[in-house]
Design an enzyme around this catalytic site. Structure first.
Site, PDB file in Angstrom:
ATOM      1  CB  CYS A  34      -0.870   0.053   1.257  1.00  0.00           C
ATOM      2  SG  CYS A  34      -1.891  -1.360   1.491  1.00  0.00           S
TER       3      CYS A  34
HETATM    4  N1  SAJ Z   1       7.387   2.133   8.314  1.00  0.00           N
HETATM    5  C1  SAJ Z   1       8.480   2.887   8.740  1.00  0.00           C
HETATM    6  N2  SAJ Z   1       8.302   3.802   9.739  1.00  0.00           N
HETATM    7  C2  SAJ Z   1       7.070   3.999  10.318  1.00  0.00           C
HETATM    8  C3  SAJ Z   1       5.976   3.230   9.868  1.00  0.00           C
HETATM    9  C4  SAJ Z   1       6.155   2.300   8.873  1.00  0.00           C
HETATM   10  O1  SAJ Z   1       9.582   2.723   8.224  1.00  0.00           O
HETATM   11  O2  SAJ Z   1       6.980   4.841  11.215  1.00  0.00           O
HETATM   12  C5  SAJ Z   1       7.565   1.185   7.221  1.00  0.00           C
HETATM   13  C6  SAJ Z   1       7.203  -0.218   7.613  1.00  0.00           C
HETATM   14  O3  SAJ Z   1       8.335  -0.903   8.119  1.00  0.00           O
HETATM   15  C7  SAJ Z   1       6.755  -0.809   6.275  1.00  0.00           C
HETATM   16  C8  SAJ Z   1       6.158   0.376   5.548  1.00  0.00           C
HETATM   17  O4  SAJ Z   1       6.678   1.545   6.192  1.00  0.00           O
HETATM   18  O5  SAJ Z   1       7.868  -1.290   5.553  1.00  0.00           O
HETATM   19  C9  SAJ Z   1       4.635   0.406   5.598  1.00  0.00           C
HETATM   20  O6  SAJ Z   1       4.287   0.243   6.940  1.00  0.00           O
HETATM   21  P1  SAJ Z   1       2.776   0.495   7.480  1.00  0.00           P
HETATM   22  O7  SAJ Z   1       2.847   0.517   8.963  1.00  0.00           O
HETATM   23  O8  SAJ Z   1       2.176   1.651   6.798  1.00  0.00           O
HETATM   24  O9  SAJ Z   1       2.058  -0.855   7.129  1.00  0.00           O
HETATM   25  P2  SAJ Z   1       1.185  -1.261   5.873  1.00  0.00           P
HETATM   26  O10 SAJ Z   1       1.904  -1.121   4.588  1.00  0.00           O
HETATM   27  O11 SAJ Z   1       0.643  -2.601   6.211  1.00  0.00           O
HETATM   28  O12 SAJ Z   1       0.038  -0.177   5.858  1.00  0.00           O
HETATM   29  C10 SAJ Z   1      -1.260  -0.564   6.201  1.00  0.00           C
HETATM   30  C11 SAJ Z   1      -2.111   0.483   5.569  1.00  0.00           C
HETATM   31  N3  SAJ Z   1      -3.481   0.047   5.567  1.00  0.00           N
HETATM   32  C12 SAJ Z   1      -4.209   0.264   4.434  1.00  0.00           C
HETATM   33  O13 SAJ Z   1      -3.749   0.754   3.430  1.00  0.00           O
HETATM   34  C13 SAJ Z   1      -5.610  -0.130   4.489  1.00  0.00           C
HETATM   35  C14 SAJ Z   1      -2.011   1.790   6.327  1.00  0.00           C
HETATM   36  O14 SAJ Z   1      -3.040   2.699   5.881  1.00  0.00           O
HETATM   37  C15 SAJ Z   1      -2.188   1.562   7.791  1.00  0.00           C
HETATM   38  O15 SAJ Z   1      -2.089   2.816   8.463  1.00  0.00           O
HETATM   39  C16 SAJ Z   1      -1.062   0.654   8.242  1.00  0.00           C
HETATM   40  O16 SAJ Z   1      -1.339  -0.612   7.615  1.00  0.00           O
HETATM   41  C17 SAJ Z   1      -1.038   0.483   9.746  1.00  0.00           C
HETATM   42  O17 SAJ Z   1      -1.342   1.474  10.441  1.00  0.00           O
HETATM   43  O18 SAJ Z   1      -0.642  -0.607  10.181  1.00  0.00           O
END
Ligand code: SAJ
Length: 461
Positions: A294
Site C-alpha cells: 500500500c
Molecule cells: N514504516 C516505517 N516507519 C514507520 C511506519 C512504517 O519505516 O513509522 C515502514 C514499515 O516498516 C513498512 C512500511 O513503512 O515497511 C509500511 O508500513 P505500514 O505501517 O504503513 O504498514 P502497511 O503497509 O501494512 O500499511 C497498512 C495500511 N493500511 C491500508 O492501506 C488499508 C495503512 O493505511 C495503515 O495505516 C497501516 O497498515 C497500519 O497502520 O498498520
C-alpha cells in the site's frame, strides 16, 4: 408500490401512492437481504468483506479467476490470514457464502464489490490491468437494478472515467436510474485485530446521490459506519491522502536519520523526545526502506495522475526518492562500521535478521530486506538471512533465492557473522541473547532499544 414520501430531516411522511423505481426495488432487496452479493476478487480485501456480508445474512458469491483459490475455499478452507477457516466452513455450511471462477454468475448478482489488486508496473506506472479485466467481465453481465462498488485503491477519476463508460456504453444503462456506481476505499490492515472490516468506518462516494443512497443502504446492512462523500473522486482522493500521509511522514523521519547521522545526534532519542509532546505530533520511525503493498505504491497512483495533468506532486516525489534510497544508505552505514572494525564488506559473513516488510507478519511485498541483501551481495559479501515467518525468499528481478537459516542455528550463525543487520524487528527475537552472541550488530530499527544505546557492539541507523 411506495406509499409515502419522506420530508428531508423530518419523520413526517406524505402518504402517496406511486410506482416503485428501480432504486426503490434494489434498496428494498438490500434492506431485506434478498439481494444477491458478488465479491469480485477474493484476496485480503475481498474475502473479509464477503464474510462480513454473509455473517449479516446476505447470500454472497466470491468470484475469482484463480481456480485453486476457488477449490480451496469451496473445501471450507480459508487462504487469507485474517479469515479463520472455521468461519469459511460455517458460512459455507449455512449456504451463505460460496466461490466461483465463472464470471457469468455475475448476471445473477444485484450488488457487486470490485476488490482486485492495483500494483505498479516495473516502470512505476499504475497497473490497471486487474481493474480493466474485472470490469470487462462485469460489463458482459451488468443489468438494470445492480449496484457496483469499486474498492481497489486507484487514481482519482478511475470510477468516472473508466468504470462508468465500460458499464454503460454497451449496456445503455443509465447511472443513478438503472445502475448505481460508487467508489469506497478498502481500509484493510492484514493482521490487525482492533480495527476490522466490520468496525472500520467506510467512506462511500457515489456517481449520483441515488448511487450513494443505494450503496450506503447496502454497506450499512453489514458494516458499522458508512461515511458518504459527494463524489467518487472525493473517496478515491481520501484513500490516497491516508496512505500518502504515511509515506511522506516516513520519508521525513528517514531524512531526519540522515541529518542526525551528520550531526552526530541520536535520531531515536530525538524522536522519542519529540513524541513526549501530547498534542500536534505523530510518531514515525526511520527504517531501511518502505515496504508493503500500500504505502510505497498508492501515492504513486496520485503522482502519476497529477503528472498527466502537468502537475508535479513534489512531496510524493521527494519522499519516494528518500525512502527508495534507504536500503543503499543502510549498506553504506554497514560498510563504514565494518571499516571502523578493519573489516571489508567484501568476503565478510553477513546475517540479515527479518525479511518481512514489517514486524510480526509473513508478507515480503516490496520489503527493503531484498534491496539490502542484493546490494551487499553485489559488494561481495557472503549474505544469509533469518526470518521466523519467511522460510524462503526469491528476488524476482535478479533471480537469486535463499532459504532462511533454521531457528535452531540462529545464535550460532549470529556469533559466526562478521555483522548482524537487523532489518525487521520481529517481537519473537530474543534480542539480549542475540546481542550477547554477536560480534557486531547494525540495528536499522532500534530493535535493541536501550540495549543498543552506547554499546560498542552496536551501531544504530
Ligand atoms: N514504516 C516505517 N516507519 C514507520 C511506519 C512504517 O519505516 O513509522 C515502514 C514499515 O516498516 C513498512 C512500511 O513503512 O515497511 C509500511 O508500513 P505500514 O505501517 O504503513 O504498514 P502497511 O503497509 O501494512 O500499511 C497498512 C495500511 N493500511 C491500508 O492501506 C488499508 C495503512 O493505511 C495503515 O495505516 C497501516 O497498515 C497500519 O497502520 O498498520
Amino acid at each position: 408500490w411506495i406509499f409515502d414520501i419522506r420530508i428531508p430531516n423530518s419523520e413526517y411522511r406524505i402518504p402517496l401512492r406511486r410506482k416503485m423505481t428501480t432504486k426503490d426495488t434494489l434498496i428494498q432487496k438490500l434492506h431485506n437481504k434478498t439481494a444477491k452479493i458478488g465479491i469480485l476478487g477474493m484476496g485480503y480485501v475481498g474475502m473479509p468483506l464477503a464474510v462480513v456480508f454473509a455473517e449479516k445474512g446476505f447470500d454472497v458469491l466470491g468470484i475469482d479467476p484463480d481456480q485453486r483459490k476457488v477449490d480451496t475455499f469451496n473445501k471450507g478452507i480459508s487462504y487469507i490470514q485474517d479469515v479463520p477457516t472455521e468461519t469459511v466452513a460455517r458460512l459455507r455450511a449455512a449456504g451463505k457464502l460460496n466461490m466461483s471462477a465463472d464470471f457469468a454468475a455475475l448476471a445473477e448478482m444485484d450488488a457487486v464489490s470490485i476488490c482486485v489488486p492495483t500494483p505498479l508496473r516495473q516502470t512505476g506506472d499504475p497497473d490497471m490491468s486487474f481493474i480493466l479485466s474485472a470490469t470487462e467481465q462485469l460489463a458482459k453481465y451488468v443489468h438494470k437494478g445492480m449496484v457496483v462498488v469499486l474498492e481497489s485503491t486507484t487514481y482519482p477519476g478511475t470510477t468516472r472515467e473508466l468504470i462508468v463508460p465500460m458499464l454503460t456504453e454497451k449496456s445503455g444503462l443509465e447511472v443513478g436510474e438503472d445502475l448505481f456506481i460508487c467508489f469506497s476505499p478498502e481500509r484493510v490492515d492484514p493482521g490487525r485485530e482492533d480495527w476490522t472490516t466490520y468496525n472500520t468506518p467506510k467512506v462511500m462516494g457515489g456517481m449520483t446521490p441515488a448511487c450513494a443512497e443505494v450503496a450506503t443502504a447496502w454497506y450499512s446492512g453489514a458494516l458499522e459506519t458508512v461515511v458518504p462523500v459527494s463524489s467518487p473522486e472525493a473517496a478515491e482522493m481520501a484513500k490516497l491522502l491516508e496512505n500518502t500521509f504515511r509515506m511522506i511522514n516516513i520519508g521525513m523521519v528517514n531524512e531526519l536519520a540522515l541529518m542526525c547521522d551528520r550531526l552526530g545526534v541520536d535520531v531515536w532519542e530525538v524522536i522519542d523526545a519529540a513524541a513526549t509532546k501530547p498534542f500536534g505530533f505523530m510518531k514515525f520511525t526511520p527504517g531501511p526502506g518502505l515496504g508493503g503493498h500500500c504505502i510505497p505504491i498508492d501515492p504513486l497512483y496520485l503522482s502519476w495522475k497529477m503528472k498527466a495533468m502537468n502537475y508535479n506532486a513534489k512531496f510524493i516525489e521527494l519522499a519516494s526518492e528518500i525512502n527508495t534510497n534507504m536500503p543503499r544508505y543502510v549498506v553504506t552505514r554497514v560498510l563504514e562500521a565494518l571499516n571502523d572494525r578493519a573489516k571489508p564488506l567484501k568476503g565478510s559473513n553477513m546475517l540479515v535478521l527479518g525479511a518481512a516488510y514489517k514486524p510480526d507478519i509473513d508478507d515480503v511485498r516490496e520489503s527493503p530486506a531484498f534491496d539490502v541483501i542484493a546490494l551487499m551481495k553485489k559488494k561481495g559479501a557472503l549474505v544469509e538471512y533469518h526470518d521466523p515467518y519467511i522460510p524462503h525468499i526469491h528476488h524476482e528481478y535478479e533471480g537469486w533465492e535463499m532459504n532462511s537459516i533454521p531457528d535452531s542455528d540462529l545464535l550460532a550463525r549470529v556469533a559466526a557473522a562478521d555483522a548482524v543487520v537487523i532489518i525487521t524487528n520481529h517481537k519473537t527475537y530474543d534480542y539480549p541473547a542475540i546481542l550477547e552472541a554477536a560480534q557486531f550488530i547494525f540495528d536499522s530499527r532500534n530493535a535493541l532499544g536501550k540495549l543498543g544505546k552506547d554499546n560498542p557492539k552496536v551501531v544504530r541507523l
